[in-house]
Design a protein around this motif. Structure first.
Motif, PDB file in Angstrom:
ATOM      1  N   ALA A   1       0.831  -1.207   0.000  1.00 52.57           N
ATOM      2  CA  ALA A   1       0.000   0.000   0.000  1.00 52.57           C
ATOM      3  C   ALA A   1       0.865   1.256   0.000  1.00 52.57           C
ATOM      4  CB  ALA A   1      -0.913   0.004   1.224  1.00 52.57           C
ATOM      5  N   ARG A   2       0.370   2.301  -0.652  1.00 58.19           N
ATOM      6  CA  ARG A   2       1.049   3.598  -0.578  1.00 58.19           C
ATOM      7  C   ARG A   2       1.008   4.122   0.851  1.00 58.19           C
ATOM      8  NH1 ARG A   2      -0.872   8.375   0.240  1.00 58.19           N
ATOM      9  NH2 ARG A   2      -2.979   7.530   0.050  1.00 58.19           N
ATOM     10  N   ALA A   3      -0.155   3.992   1.486  1.00 58.98           N
ATOM     11  CA  ALA A   3      -0.321   4.400   2.877  1.00 58.98           C
ATOM     12  C   ALA A   3      -1.305   3.440   3.526  1.00 58.98           C
ATOM     13  CB  ALA A   3      -0.825   5.833   2.969  1.00 58.98           C
ATOM     14  N   ALA A   4      -0.901   2.844   4.632  1.00 55.63           N
ATOM     15  CA  ALA A   4      -1.757   1.884   5.324  1.00 55.63           C
ATOM     16  C   ALA A   4      -1.885   2.281   6.785  1.00 55.63           C
ATOM     17  CB  ALA A   4      -1.198   0.467   5.207  1.00 55.63           C
ATOM     18  N   SER A   5      -3.109   2.287   7.273  1.00 61.03           N
ATOM     19  CA  SER A   5      -3.399   2.684   8.652  1.00 61.03           C
ATOM     20  C   SER A   5      -3.766   1.454   9.468  1.00 61.03           C
ATOM     21  CB  SER A   5      -4.556   3.686   8.676  1.00 61.03           C
ATOM     22  OG  SER A   5      -4.947   3.985   9.998  1.00 61.03           O
ATOM     23  N   ILE A   6      -3.226   1.378  10.678  1.00 64.22           N
ATOM     24  CA  ILE A   6      -3.613   0.338  11.632  1.00 64.22           C
ATOM     25  C   ILE A   6      -4.542   0.970  12.662  1.00 64.22           C
ATOM     26  CG2 ILE A   6      -2.823  -1.220  13.448  1.00 64.22           C
ATOM     27  CD1 ILE A   6      -0.183  -1.501  11.911  1.00 64.22           C
ATOM     28  N   VAL A   7      -5.692   0.346  12.861  1.00 64.22           N
ATOM     29  CA  VAL A   7      -6.666   0.814  13.848  1.00 64.22           C
ATOM     30  C   VAL A   7      -6.901  -0.316  14.838  1.00 64.22           C
ATOM     31  CG1 VAL A   7      -9.027   1.614  14.205  1.00 64.22           C
ATOM     32  CG2 VAL A   7      -7.781   2.319  12.159  1.00 64.22           C
ATOM     33  N   TYR A   8      -6.765  -0.023  16.123  1.00 54.46           N
ATOM     34  CA  TYR A   8      -6.996  -1.068  17.124  1.00 54.46           C
ATOM     35  C   TYR A   8      -7.627  -0.467  18.368  1.00 54.46           C
ATOM     36  CZ  TYR A   8      -2.891   0.429  19.893  1.00 54.46           C
ATOM     37  OH  TYR A   8      -2.005   1.148  20.668  1.00 54.46           O
ATOM     38  N   CYS A   9      -8.141  -1.359  19.206  1.00 53.56           N
ATOM     39  CA  CYS A   9      -8.738  -0.912  20.469  1.00 53.56           C
ATOM     40  C   CYS A   9      -8.424  -1.949  21.544  1.00 53.56           C
ATOM     41  CB  CYS A   9     -10.236  -0.680  20.284  1.00 53.56           C
ATOM     42  SG  CYS A   9     -10.985   0.275  21.625  1.00 53.56           S
ATOM     43  N   MET A  10      -9.334  -2.150  22.479  1.00 54.70           N
ATOM     44  CA  MET A  10      -9.016  -2.953  23.661  1.00 54.70           C
ATOM     45  C   MET A  10      -8.940  -4.449  23.400  1.00 54.70           C
ATOM     46  SD  MET A  10     -10.978  -0.705  26.576  1.00 54.70           S
ATOM     47  CE  MET A  10     -12.434  -0.468  25.577  1.00 54.70           C
ATOM     48  N   GLY A  11      -9.368  -4.874  22.210  1.00 51.34           N
ATOM     49  CA  GLY A  11      -9.140  -6.265  21.836  1.00 51.34           C
ATOM     50  C   GLY A  11      -7.674  -6.579  21.652  1.00 51.34           C
ATOM     51  N   ILE A  12      -6.860  -5.548  21.507  1.00 46.57           N
ATOM     52  CA  ILE A  12      -5.408  -5.716  21.430  1.00 46.57           C
ATOM     53  C   ILE A  12      -4.751  -5.504  22.793  1.00 46.57           C
ATOM     54  CG2 ILE A  12      -3.315  -4.501  20.602  1.00 46.57           C
ATOM     55  CD1 ILE A  12      -4.289  -6.499  18.593  1.00 46.57           C
ATOM     56  N   THR A  13      -5.247  -4.546  23.564  1.00 48.61           N
ATOM     57  CA  THR A  13      -4.548  -4.159  24.802  1.00 48.61           C
ATOM     58  C   THR A  13      -4.921  -4.980  26.029  1.00 48.61           C
ATOM     59  OG1 THR A  13      -6.230  -2.461  25.245  1.00 48.61           O
ATOM     60  CG2 THR A  13      -4.273  -1.789  24.002  1.00 48.61           C
ATOM     61  N   GLN A  14      -6.148  -5.492  26.099  1.00 48.95           N
ATOM     62  CA  GLN A  14      -6.601  -6.140  27.328  1.00 48.95           C
ATOM     63  C   GLN A  14      -6.217  -7.621  27.362  1.00 48.95           C
ATOM     64  OE1 GLN A  14     -10.786  -5.097  27.584  1.00 48.95           O
ATOM     65  NE2 GLN A  14     -10.326  -3.176  28.618  1.00 48.95           N
ATOM     66  N   HIS A  15      -4.920  -7.820  27.378  1.00 46.56           N
ATOM     67  CA  HIS A  15      -4.320  -9.151  27.447  1.00 46.56           C
ATOM     68  C   HIS A  15      -3.090  -9.075  28.355  1.00 46.56           C
ATOM     69  CE1 HIS A  15      -6.532 -10.920  23.979  1.00 46.56           C
ATOM     70  NE2 HIS A  15      -6.502  -9.690  23.502  1.00 46.56           N
TER      71      HIS A  15
END
Length: 527
Positions: A133-147
Protein backbone atom coordinates in the motif's frame (compact mmCIF):
# COMPACT_ATOMS: atom_id res chain seq x y z
CA UNK A 1 -3.48 8.12 17.49
CA UNK A 2 -0.42 8.99 15.43
CA UNK A 3 -2.78 10.36 12.75
CA UNK A 4 -6.15 12.08 12.73
CA UNK A 5 -9.59 10.51 12.43
CA UNK A 6 -10.17 12.26 9.11
CA UNK A 7 -6.86 10.89 7.87
CA UNK A 8 -8.42 7.41 7.74
CA UNK A 9 -10.21 8.45 4.57
CA UNK A 10 -6.88 8.96 2.79
CA UNK A 11 -5.55 5.46 3.53
CA UNK A 12 -5.20 2.86 0.77
CA UNK A 13 -5.35 -0.01 3.25
CA UNK A 14 -6.90 -0.03 6.72
CA UNK A 15 -6.02 -2.90 9.06
CA UNK A 16 -8.58 -3.05 11.88
CA UNK A 17 -7.97 -5.47 14.73
CA UNK A 18 -9.29 -5.76 18.27
CA UNK A 19 -11.89 -3.08 17.54
CA UNK A 20 -15.64 -3.49 17.09
CA UNK A 21 -15.61 -0.02 15.57
CA UNK A 22 -19.23 0.27 14.42
CA UNK A 23 -20.51 -0.38 17.96
CA UNK A 24 -17.76 1.09 20.15
CA UNK A 25 -16.70 4.05 17.98
CA UNK A 26 -19.62 4.56 15.57
CA UNK A 27 -18.52 8.03 14.45
CA UNK A 28 -15.02 6.82 13.57
CA UNK A 29 -16.51 3.82 11.80
CA UNK A 30 -18.18 6.18 9.33
CA UNK A 31 -14.76 7.42 8.22
CA UNK A 32 -13.61 3.85 7.66
CA UNK A 33 -16.76 2.95 5.75
CA UNK A 34 -16.50 6.08 3.59
CA UNK A 35 -12.86 5.25 2.83
CA UNK A 36 -14.00 1.86 1.55
CA UNK A 37 -17.22 2.90 -0.20
CA UNK A 38 -16.15 6.26 -1.66
CA UNK A 39 -12.39 5.94 -2.17
CA UNK A 40 -11.91 2.24 -2.71
CA UNK A 41 -9.72 1.68 0.35
CA UNK A 42 -9.06 -1.98 1.14
CA UNK A 43 -10.21 -2.89 4.64
CA UNK A 44 -8.70 -5.90 6.44
CA UNK A 45 -10.45 -7.01 9.64
CA UNK A 46 -8.71 -9.45 11.97
CA UNK A 47 -11.18 -10.29 14.73
CA UNK A 48 -12.51 -13.49 16.34
CA UNK A 49 -16.13 -12.32 15.89
CA UNK A 50 -18.06 -11.55 12.73
CA UNK A 51 -18.57 -7.92 13.71
CA UNK A 52 -20.54 -5.56 11.48
CA UNK A 53 -17.35 -4.00 10.11
CA UNK A 54 -16.61 -7.27 8.32
CA UNK A 55 -19.40 -6.40 5.86
CA UNK A 56 -17.09 -3.71 4.45
CA UNK A 57 -13.88 -5.75 4.52
CA UNK A 58 -11.85 -6.87 1.54
CA UNK A 59 -10.51 -9.57 3.85
CA UNK A 60 -11.73 -10.83 7.22
CA UNK A 61 -10.00 -13.55 9.22
CA UNK A 62 -10.55 -14.95 12.70
CA UNK A 63 -7.66 -15.42 15.07
CA UNK A 64 -7.71 -17.64 18.13
CA UNK A 65 -8.02 -15.52 21.27
CA UNK A 66 -4.74 -14.15 22.59
CA UNK A 67 -2.62 -15.02 19.54
CA UNK A 68 -2.06 -11.54 18.11
CA UNK A 69 1.73 -11.46 18.40
CA UNK A 70 1.90 -14.65 16.34
CA UNK A 71 -0.09 -13.36 13.35
CA UNK A 72 1.65 -9.98 13.39
CA UNK A 73 5.03 -11.73 13.40
CA UNK A 74 3.71 -13.91 10.59
CA UNK A 75 2.91 -10.86 8.45
CA UNK A 76 6.39 -9.47 9.08
CA UNK A 77 7.96 -12.84 8.22
CA UNK A 78 6.32 -12.76 4.79
CA UNK A 79 7.12 -9.08 4.22
CA UNK A 80 10.81 -9.59 4.99
CA UNK A 81 11.07 -12.90 3.12
CA UNK A 82 9.48 -11.40 -0.01
CA UNK A 83 11.57 -8.23 0.28
CA UNK A 84 8.48 -6.02 0.55
CA UNK A 85 9.61 -3.87 3.48
CA UNK A 86 10.61 -0.19 3.19
CA UNK A 87 14.40 -0.43 3.19
CA UNK A 88 14.96 3.33 3.17
CA UNK A 89 12.68 3.90 6.18
CA UNK A 90 14.17 0.97 8.07
CA UNK A 91 17.73 2.13 7.37
CA UNK A 92 17.28 5.83 8.13
CA UNK A 93 14.69 5.88 10.86
CA UNK A 94 14.83 2.62 12.84
CA UNK A 95 17.13 0.46 14.93
CA UNK A 96 17.05 -3.24 15.84
CA UNK A 97 15.95 -4.61 12.48
CA UNK A 98 18.30 -7.62 12.54
CA UNK A 99 16.96 -8.74 15.92
CA UNK A 100 13.41 -8.46 14.62
CA UNK A 101 14.29 -10.37 11.47
CA UNK A 102 15.83 -13.18 13.51
CA UNK A 103 12.76 -13.38 15.78
CA UNK A 104 10.14 -13.56 13.02
CA UNK A 105 12.12 -16.14 11.01
CA UNK A 106 10.30 -19.03 12.69
CA UNK A 107 6.84 -17.48 12.18
CA UNK A 108 6.21 -19.07 8.82
CA UNK A 109 2.64 -18.95 7.52
CA UNK A 110 2.18 -22.64 8.37
CA UNK A 111 3.53 -22.14 11.92
CA UNK A 112 1.29 -19.11 12.40
CA UNK A 113 -1.73 -21.07 11.22
CA UNK A 114 -1.03 -23.75 13.83
CA UNK A 115 -1.14 -21.09 16.58
CA UNK A 116 -3.75 -18.62 15.38
CA UNK A 117 -6.08 -20.67 13.21
CA UNK A 118 -5.63 -18.13 10.38
CA UNK A 119 -4.98 -19.94 7.09
CA UNK A 120 -1.40 -19.69 5.84
CA UNK A 121 -2.54 -18.33 2.48
CA UNK A 122 -4.47 -15.58 4.24
CA UNK A 123 -1.36 -14.53 6.17
CA UNK A 124 0.52 -14.18 2.88
CA UNK A 125 -2.31 -12.27 1.19
CA UNK A 126 -2.73 -9.79 4.06
CA UNK A 127 1.03 -9.23 4.34
CA UNK A 128 1.30 -8.37 0.65
CA UNK A 129 -1.76 -6.13 0.77
CA UNK A 130 -0.45 -4.13 3.74
CA UNK A 131 3.17 -3.87 2.59
CA UNK A 132 2.39 -2.80 -0.99
CA UNK A 133 0.00 0.00 0.00
CA UNK A 134 1.05 3.60 -0.58
CA UNK A 135 -0.32 4.40 2.88
CA UNK A 136 -1.76 1.88 5.32
CA UNK A 137 -3.40 2.68 8.65
CA UNK A 138 -3.61 0.34 11.63
CA UNK A 139 -6.67 0.81 13.85
CA UNK A 140 -7.00 -1.07 17.12
CA UNK A 141 -8.74 -0.91 20.47
CA UNK A 142 -9.02 -2.95 23.66
CA UNK A 143 -9.14 -6.26 21.84
CA UNK A 144 -5.41 -5.72 21.43
CA UNK A 145 -4.55 -4.16 24.80
CA UNK A 146 -6.60 -6.14 27.33
CA UNK A 147 -4.32 -9.15 27.45
CA UNK A 148 -1.38 -10.24 29.58
CA UNK A 149 0.58 -9.60 26.37
CA UNK A 150 -1.17 -6.30 25.58
CA UNK A 151 2.07 -4.30 25.57
CA UNK A 152 3.67 -6.90 23.28
CA UNK A 153 0.67 -6.65 20.96
CA UNK A 154 0.96 -2.87 20.66
CA UNK A 155 4.72 -2.98 20.13
CA UNK A 156 4.23 -5.63 17.46
CA UNK A 157 1.79 -3.43 15.55
CA UNK A 158 4.31 -0.59 15.77
CA UNK A 159 6.96 -2.98 14.41
CA UNK A 160 4.72 -3.78 11.44
CA UNK A 161 4.02 -0.13 10.66
CA UNK A 162 7.69 0.87 10.87
CA UNK A 163 8.76 -2.11 8.78
CA UNK A 164 6.64 -0.87 5.89
CA UNK A 165 7.31 2.84 6.35
CA UNK A 166 3.67 3.62 7.12
CA UNK A 167 4.44 5.98 10.04
CA UNK A 168 4.73 9.75 9.78
CA UNK A 169 2.67 9.94 6.58
CA UNK A 170 -0.87 10.96 5.70
CA UNK A 171 -3.17 7.94 5.65
CA UNK A 172 -0.81 5.78 7.70
CA UNK A 173 0.05 5.37 11.35
CA UNK A 174 -0.80 3.25 14.37
CA UNK A 175 -4.12 4.50 15.69
CA UNK A 176 -5.50 3.28 19.03
CA UNK A 177 -9.16 4.16 19.56
CA UNK A 178 -9.53 5.19 23.18
CA UNK A 179 -12.06 3.32 25.29
CA UNK A 180 -13.74 6.35 26.88
CA UNK A 181 -14.09 10.03 26.10
CA UNK A 182 -11.18 12.08 27.45
CA UNK A 183 -9.21 9.04 28.59
CA UNK A 184 -6.50 10.52 26.36
CA UNK A 185 -6.78 13.80 28.24
CA UNK A 186 -6.66 12.04 31.62
CA UNK A 187 -3.41 10.34 30.63
CA UNK A 188 -2.06 13.62 29.24
CA UNK A 189 -2.74 15.26 32.59
CA UNK A 190 -0.74 12.73 34.57
CA UNK A 191 -3.52 10.24 35.32
CA UNK A 192 -0.90 7.49 35.38
CA UNK A 193 1.22 6.51 38.39
CA UNK A 194 4.62 7.12 36.80
CA UNK A 195 4.28 10.49 35.06
CA UNK A 196 3.30 14.13 35.58
CA UNK A 197 1.41 16.06 32.89
CA UNK A 198 2.60 15.58 29.34
CA UNK A 199 4.24 12.25 30.29
CA UNK A 200 7.07 13.93 32.21
CA UNK A 201 8.51 11.08 34.34
CA UNK A 202 8.18 11.36 38.10
CA UNK A 203 11.76 10.06 38.20
CA UNK A 204 12.97 13.20 36.36
CA UNK A 205 14.63 15.60 38.80
CA UNK A 206 14.23 18.41 36.27
CA UNK A 207 10.47 17.86 36.06
CA UNK A 208 10.10 17.64 39.84
CA UNK A 209 12.10 20.83 40.43
CA UNK A 210 10.00 22.70 37.85
CA UNK A 211 6.75 21.64 39.51
CA UNK A 212 8.03 22.28 43.02
CA UNK A 213 8.95 25.83 42.03
CA UNK A 214 5.57 26.42 40.38
CA UNK A 215 3.58 25.07 43.32
CA UNK A 216 5.78 26.39 46.10
CA UNK A 217 6.50 22.97 47.63
CA UNK A 218 9.46 20.67 48.19
CA UNK A 219 9.93 16.94 48.23
CA UNK A 220 7.61 15.76 45.45
CA UNK A 221 8.09 11.96 45.50
CA UNK A 222 10.27 10.43 42.81
CA UNK A 223 8.78 6.95 43.17
CA UNK A 224 5.93 5.85 40.85
CA UNK A 225 2.66 4.95 42.53
CA UNK A 226 0.36 1.98 42.02
CA UNK A 227 -1.86 1.28 39.03
CA UNK A 228 -5.58 0.69 39.63
CA UNK A 229 -5.14 -3.06 39.32
CA UNK A 230 -2.34 -3.01 41.90
CA UNK A 231 -4.35 -1.01 44.45
CA UNK A 232 -6.94 -3.70 45.17
CA UNK A 233 -4.41 -6.40 46.20
CA UNK A 234 -2.56 -3.76 48.22
CA UNK A 235 -5.82 -2.95 50.03
CA UNK A 236 -6.28 -6.61 50.92
CA UNK A 237 -2.68 -6.73 52.19
CA UNK A 238 -3.32 -3.61 54.26
CA UNK A 239 -0.70 -1.52 52.45
CA UNK A 240 -3.36 0.77 50.94
CA UNK A 241 -5.66 2.11 53.65
CA UNK A 242 -7.86 4.54 51.70
CA UNK A 243 -9.06 5.14 48.15
CA UNK A 244 -10.50 8.23 46.49
CA UNK A 245 -12.31 7.06 43.34
CA UNK A 246 -13.38 9.69 40.80
CA UNK A 247 -15.65 8.83 37.87
CA UNK A 248 -14.86 5.11 37.94
CA UNK A 249 -16.97 2.08 38.82
CA UNK A 250 -14.58 -0.81 39.59
CA UNK A 251 -17.38 -2.90 41.10
CA UNK A 252 -18.52 -3.49 37.52
CA UNK A 253 -15.49 -2.72 35.35
CA UNK A 254 -12.64 -4.52 37.14
CA UNK A 255 -11.86 -8.25 36.72
CA UNK A 256 -12.65 -10.91 39.33
CA UNK A 257 -15.28 -8.83 41.16
CA UNK A 258 -15.28 -11.01 44.29
CA UNK A 259 -11.64 -10.04 44.71
CA UNK A 260 -12.44 -6.36 44.03
CA UNK A 261 -15.23 -6.25 46.63
CA UNK A 262 -12.97 -7.92 49.18
CA UNK A 263 -10.32 -5.27 48.54
CA UNK A 264 -12.71 -2.31 48.79
CA UNK A 265 -14.28 -3.64 51.97
CA UNK A 266 -10.82 -4.05 53.50
CA UNK A 267 -10.14 -0.31 53.24
CA UNK A 268 -10.29 1.93 56.30
CA UNK A 269 -11.87 4.73 54.25
CA UNK A 270 -13.25 5.14 50.73
CA UNK A 271 -14.52 8.22 48.93
CA UNK A 272 -16.39 8.04 45.60
CA UNK A 273 -16.95 11.13 43.46
CA UNK A 274 -19.44 10.57 40.64
CA UNK A 275 -22.59 11.81 38.94
CA UNK A 276 -24.75 8.84 39.97
CA UNK A 277 -24.90 6.39 42.88
CA UNK A 278 -22.90 3.61 41.25
CA UNK A 279 -22.33 0.07 42.51
CA UNK A 280 -18.96 1.27 43.85
CA UNK A 281 -20.45 4.38 45.46
CA UNK A 282 -22.81 2.15 47.45
CA UNK A 283 -19.75 0.77 49.29
CA UNK A 284 -18.23 4.20 50.01
CA UNK A 285 -17.91 5.97 53.36
CA UNK A 286 -18.39 9.34 51.64
CA UNK A 287 -20.01 10.10 48.27
CA UNK A 288 -19.30 13.45 46.60
CA UNK A 289 -21.75 14.45 43.83
CA UNK A 290 -19.99 15.94 40.81
CA UNK A 291 -21.16 17.82 37.73
CA UNK A 292 -21.42 16.04 34.39
CA UNK A 293 -19.85 17.19 31.12
CA UNK A 294 -22.75 19.48 30.20
CA UNK A 295 -22.68 21.21 33.58
CA UNK A 296 -19.13 22.56 33.57
CA UNK A 297 -16.40 24.39 31.65
CA UNK A 298 -13.15 22.76 30.60
CA UNK A 299 -11.48 20.80 27.84
CA UNK A 300 -11.47 17.27 26.47
CA UNK A 301 -8.53 15.74 24.63
CA UNK A 302 -9.93 13.17 22.24
CA UNK A 303 -8.51 10.01 20.74
CA UNK A 304 -6.70 11.91 17.95
CA UNK A 305 -4.95 14.20 20.52
CA UNK A 306 -7.20 17.14 19.68
CA UNK A 307 -7.77 19.45 22.68
CA UNK A 308 -11.29 20.91 22.52
CA UNK A 309 -13.38 23.32 24.59
CA UNK A 310 -16.34 22.07 26.63
CA UNK A 311 -18.89 24.75 27.54
CA UNK A 312 -21.42 24.73 30.33
CA UNK A 313 -24.97 24.25 29.04
CA UNK A 314 -27.02 23.72 32.21
CA UNK A 315 -26.62 24.14 35.96
CA UNK A 316 -25.65 21.04 37.98
CA UNK A 317 -28.37 19.60 40.24
CA UNK A 318 -28.44 19.78 44.01
CA UNK A 319 -25.05 19.99 45.68
CA UNK A 320 -23.10 18.72 42.67
CA UNK A 321 -19.91 20.66 41.92
CA UNK A 322 -17.21 20.74 39.25
CA UNK A 323 -14.60 18.04 39.90
CA UNK A 324 -11.81 20.64 40.08
CA UNK A 325 -13.72 22.66 42.67
CA UNK A 326 -14.15 19.57 44.87
CA UNK A 327 -10.44 18.72 44.56
CA UNK A 328 -9.41 22.32 45.30
CA UNK A 329 -11.68 22.48 48.37
CA UNK A 330 -10.30 19.24 49.81
CA UNK A 331 -6.72 20.34 49.16
CA UNK A 332 -7.37 23.66 50.86
CA UNK A 333 -8.95 21.93 53.86
CA UNK A 334 -5.86 19.70 54.11
CA UNK A 335 -3.52 22.69 54.28
CA UNK A 336 -2.52 23.34 50.67
CA UNK A 337 -4.70 26.17 49.30
CA UNK A 338 -5.74 25.84 45.66
CA UNK A 339 -7.07 29.28 44.84
CA UNK A 340 -8.23 28.81 41.27
CA UNK A 341 -11.05 31.00 39.98
CA UNK A 342 -11.90 29.14 36.77
CA UNK A 343 -11.17 26.18 34.55
CA UNK A 344 -9.44 28.59 32.15
CA UNK A 345 -6.98 29.55 34.87
CA UNK A 346 -6.16 25.88 35.40
CA UNK A 347 -5.66 25.44 31.65
CA UNK A 348 -3.19 28.31 31.68
CA UNK A 349 -1.19 26.52 34.39
CA UNK A 350 -1.31 23.29 32.41
CA UNK A 351 0.14 25.08 29.36
CA UNK A 352 2.86 26.65 31.48
CA UNK A 353 4.00 23.34 33.00
CA UNK A 354 3.32 20.87 30.17
CA UNK A 355 5.65 21.14 27.14
CA UNK A 356 3.28 19.40 24.72
CA UNK A 357 0.41 21.72 25.73
CA UNK A 358 2.54 24.88 25.90
CA UNK A 359 0.80 26.69 23.05
CA UNK A 360 -2.80 25.67 23.84
CA UNK A 361 -5.05 28.42 25.23
CA UNK A 362 -8.80 28.91 25.44
CA UNK A 363 -8.52 31.65 22.84
CA UNK A 364 -6.77 29.39 20.34
CA UNK A 365 -9.26 26.53 20.74
CA UNK A 366 -12.35 28.73 20.96
CA UNK A 367 -13.94 27.15 17.87
CA UNK A 368 -11.54 24.48 16.54
CA UNK A 369 -9.29 22.31 18.69
CA UNK A 370 -5.53 21.84 18.39
CA UNK A 371 -3.57 18.58 18.25
CA UNK A 372 -0.71 18.24 20.68
CA UNK A 373 2.26 18.49 20.61
CA UNK A 374 1.66 22.24 20.40
CA UNK A 375 4.62 23.62 22.34
CA UNK A 376 4.41 27.39 21.63
CA UNK A 377 1.68 30.02 21.11
CA UNK A 378 2.51 30.28 17.40
CA UNK A 379 2.70 26.50 16.79
CA UNK A 380 -0.07 25.12 14.52
CA UNK A 381 -0.37 21.81 16.36
CA UNK A 382 0.69 18.36 15.15
CA UNK A 383 -2.03 16.36 13.36
CA UNK A 384 0.43 13.64 12.23
CA UNK A 385 3.18 12.41 14.55
CA UNK A 386 6.71 11.26 13.64
CA UNK A 387 6.89 12.93 10.21
CA UNK A 388 10.62 13.64 10.58
CA UNK A 389 11.82 11.56 13.52
CA UNK A 390 10.64 9.77 16.63
CA UNK A 391 10.92 11.41 20.09
CA UNK A 392 13.80 9.03 20.91
CA UNK A 393 15.46 9.60 17.54
CA UNK A 394 15.35 6.29 15.70
CA UNK A 395 12.34 4.07 16.21
CA UNK A 396 13.23 0.86 18.00
CA UNK A 397 12.09 -2.52 16.70
CA UNK A 398 11.20 -4.93 19.49
CA UNK A 399 11.90 -8.62 18.84
CA UNK A 400 8.87 -10.21 20.53
CA UNK A 401 8.06 -13.90 20.82
CA UNK A 402 4.57 -15.32 21.16
CA UNK A 403 3.32 -16.07 24.68
CA UNK A 404 -0.02 -17.91 25.17
CA UNK A 405 -2.86 -16.43 27.26
CA UNK A 406 -2.65 -16.80 31.03
CA UNK A 407 -5.57 -19.25 31.17
CA UNK A 408 -6.29 -22.17 28.86
CA UNK A 409 -9.41 -24.27 28.37
CA UNK A 410 -9.59 -27.81 29.77
CA UNK A 411 -12.17 -30.53 30.38
CA UNK A 412 -13.70 -28.64 33.31
CA UNK A 413 -13.79 -25.26 31.52
CA UNK A 414 -13.91 -26.12 27.80
CA UNK A 415 -14.93 -22.75 26.30
CA UNK A 416 -13.16 -19.42 25.96
CA UNK A 417 -14.90 -16.23 27.05
CA UNK A 418 -14.17 -12.79 25.63
CA UNK A 419 -15.83 -9.52 26.67
CA UNK A 420 -16.69 -6.18 25.10
CA UNK A 421 -19.39 -3.60 24.51
CA UNK A 422 -22.59 -3.17 22.53
CA UNK A 423 -23.72 -0.02 20.74
CA UNK A 424 -26.65 0.77 23.05
CA UNK A 425 -24.73 0.93 26.33
CA UNK A 426 -21.56 2.56 27.51
CA UNK A 427 -18.95 1.14 29.87
CA UNK A 428 -20.55 0.21 33.23
CA UNK A 429 -23.93 1.68 32.27
CA UNK A 430 -23.77 4.46 34.87
CA UNK A 431 -25.51 6.79 32.42
CA UNK A 432 -26.86 4.73 29.52
CA UNK A 433 -28.72 2.20 31.66
CA UNK A 434 -30.73 5.08 33.09
CA UNK A 435 -32.04 5.87 29.61
CA UNK A 436 -35.48 4.39 28.87
CA UNK A 437 -34.93 4.24 25.11
CA UNK A 438 -31.58 2.47 25.36
CA UNK A 439 -32.90 -0.01 27.91
CA UNK A 440 -35.75 -0.78 25.54
CA UNK A 441 -33.23 -1.70 22.85
CA UNK A 442 -30.88 -3.63 25.17
CA UNK A 443 -32.65 -4.43 28.45
CA UNK A 444 -30.51 -7.27 29.77
CA UNK A 445 -27.30 -9.19 29.50
CA UNK A 446 -26.73 -11.99 27.02
CA UNK A 447 -24.24 -14.69 26.06
CA UNK A 448 -23.39 -14.66 22.36
CA UNK A 449 -22.80 -18.23 21.23
CA UNK A 450 -22.27 -19.86 17.84
CA UNK A 451 -24.93 -22.11 16.36
CA UNK A 452 -22.44 -24.99 16.47
CA UNK A 453 -21.85 -24.64 20.22
CA UNK A 454 -25.57 -24.06 20.87
CA UNK A 455 -26.32 -27.37 19.18
CA UNK A 456 -23.55 -29.15 21.06
CA UNK A 457 -24.83 -27.96 24.45
CA UNK A 458 -28.56 -28.18 23.61
CA UNK A 459 -29.10 -24.46 24.09
CA UNK A 460 -31.88 -22.54 22.35
CA UNK A 461 -31.81 -18.88 21.42
CA UNK A 462 -33.32 -16.82 24.26
CA UNK A 463 -33.01 -19.55 26.88
CA UNK A 464 -31.31 -18.86 30.22
CA UNK A 465 -27.84 -20.27 30.70
CA UNK A 466 -25.32 -20.41 33.50
CA UNK A 467 -21.72 -19.45 32.79
CA UNK A 468 -19.00 -20.24 35.31
CA UNK A 469 -15.25 -19.71 35.49
CA UNK A 470 -12.73 -20.57 38.18
CA UNK A 471 -13.68 -17.28 39.88
CA UNK A 472 -17.47 -17.01 39.76
CA UNK A 473 -20.81 -17.77 38.12
CA UNK A 474 -23.53 -15.70 36.41
CA UNK A 475 -26.78 -16.26 34.51
CA UNK A 476 -27.81 -14.63 31.25
CA UNK A 477 -29.87 -15.25 28.12
CA UNK A 478 -28.34 -17.15 25.22
CA UNK A 479 -28.05 -15.25 21.93
CA UNK A 480 -27.28 -17.68 19.12
CA UNK A 481 -25.50 -15.54 16.53
CA UNK A 482 -23.51 -15.74 13.33
CA UNK A 483 -21.07 -13.32 14.99
CA UNK A 484 -19.94 -16.14 17.28
CA UNK A 485 -17.16 -18.61 16.66
CA UNK A 486 -17.18 -22.23 17.82
CA UNK A 487 -15.37 -22.66 21.12
CA UNK A 488 -15.75 -19.02 22.21
CA UNK A 489 -18.60 -17.08 23.83
CA UNK A 490 -18.93 -13.29 24.10
CA UNK A 491 -20.57 -11.33 26.93
CA UNK A 492 -20.80 -7.51 27.22
CA UNK A 493 -19.75 -5.98 30.53
CA UNK A 494 -22.42 -3.26 30.99
CA UNK A 495 -24.82 -5.24 33.18
CA UNK A 496 -24.08 -5.14 36.92
CA UNK A 497 -26.84 -7.62 37.81
CA UNK A 498 -25.03 -10.35 35.85
CA UNK A 499 -21.57 -8.83 35.69
CA UNK A 500 -19.26 -10.70 33.35
CA UNK A 501 -16.32 -9.51 35.44
CA UNK A 502 -17.42 -12.02 38.07
CA UNK A 503 -15.79 -14.46 35.64
CA UNK A 504 -12.80 -12.67 34.10
CA UNK A 505 -9.19 -13.29 34.96
CA UNK A 506 -7.23 -10.74 37.00
CA UNK A 507 -3.90 -11.75 35.44
CA UNK A 508 -2.05 -8.57 34.42
CA UNK A 509 0.19 -7.41 31.62
CA UNK A 510 3.56 -7.09 33.42
CA UNK A 511 4.22 -3.62 31.94
CA UNK A 512 0.87 -1.83 31.63
CA UNK A 513 -0.84 -3.77 34.47
CA UNK A 514 -3.97 -4.11 32.31
CA UNK A 515 -6.03 -7.25 33.08
CA UNK A 516 -6.67 -10.01 30.58
CA UNK A 517 -10.36 -9.23 30.04
CA UNK A 518 -10.36 -10.74 26.57
CA UNK A 519 -9.48 -14.37 27.37
CA UNK A 520 -10.60 -16.73 30.13
CA UNK A 521 -11.88 -20.29 30.38
CA UNK A 522 -15.54 -20.98 31.19
CA UNK A 523 -18.15 -23.72 31.29
CA UNK A 524 -21.68 -23.15 30.02
CA UNK A 525 -24.90 -25.06 30.67
CA UNK A 526 -28.65 -24.62 30.71
CA UNK A 527 -29.81 -22.66 33.73
Amino acid sequence: MTNTIGDLETADVILATGTNTTENHPVISTFIKRAVEKRGAKLVVIDPRKIRLTNFARKWVRQNLGTDVAWINGLMHVIIKEDLYDKAFVSKRTAGFEDLKAMVEKFTPAFVESITGIAADDIVEIARLYAKARAASIVYCMGITQHTTGTDNVKSLANLSMLCGHLGIEGGGVNPLRGQNNVQGACDMGGLPNVFTGYQPVTSEEARKKLEAAWGVTGIPDKPGYTVTEMIPKAIEGTVKALYIVGENPMVSDPDLHHVKHGLEALDFMVVQDIFMTETAQLADVVLPSACFAEKEGTFSNTERRVQRVRKAVEPPGQARDDWRITAAISTAMGFPMGYDSAEQIMAEIAKLTPSYGGITYERIDRVGLHWPCPTPDHPGTPVLHTVQFPIGKGKFHAIDYIPPAEQTDDAYPLYLTTGRIIYHYHTGTMTRKSEGLNERAPENFVEISAEDAGRYGIEDGSMVTIASRRGKIKAKAAVSEKGVAGTVFIPFHFAESAVNELTHAALDPVSKIPEYKVCAVVLEKA
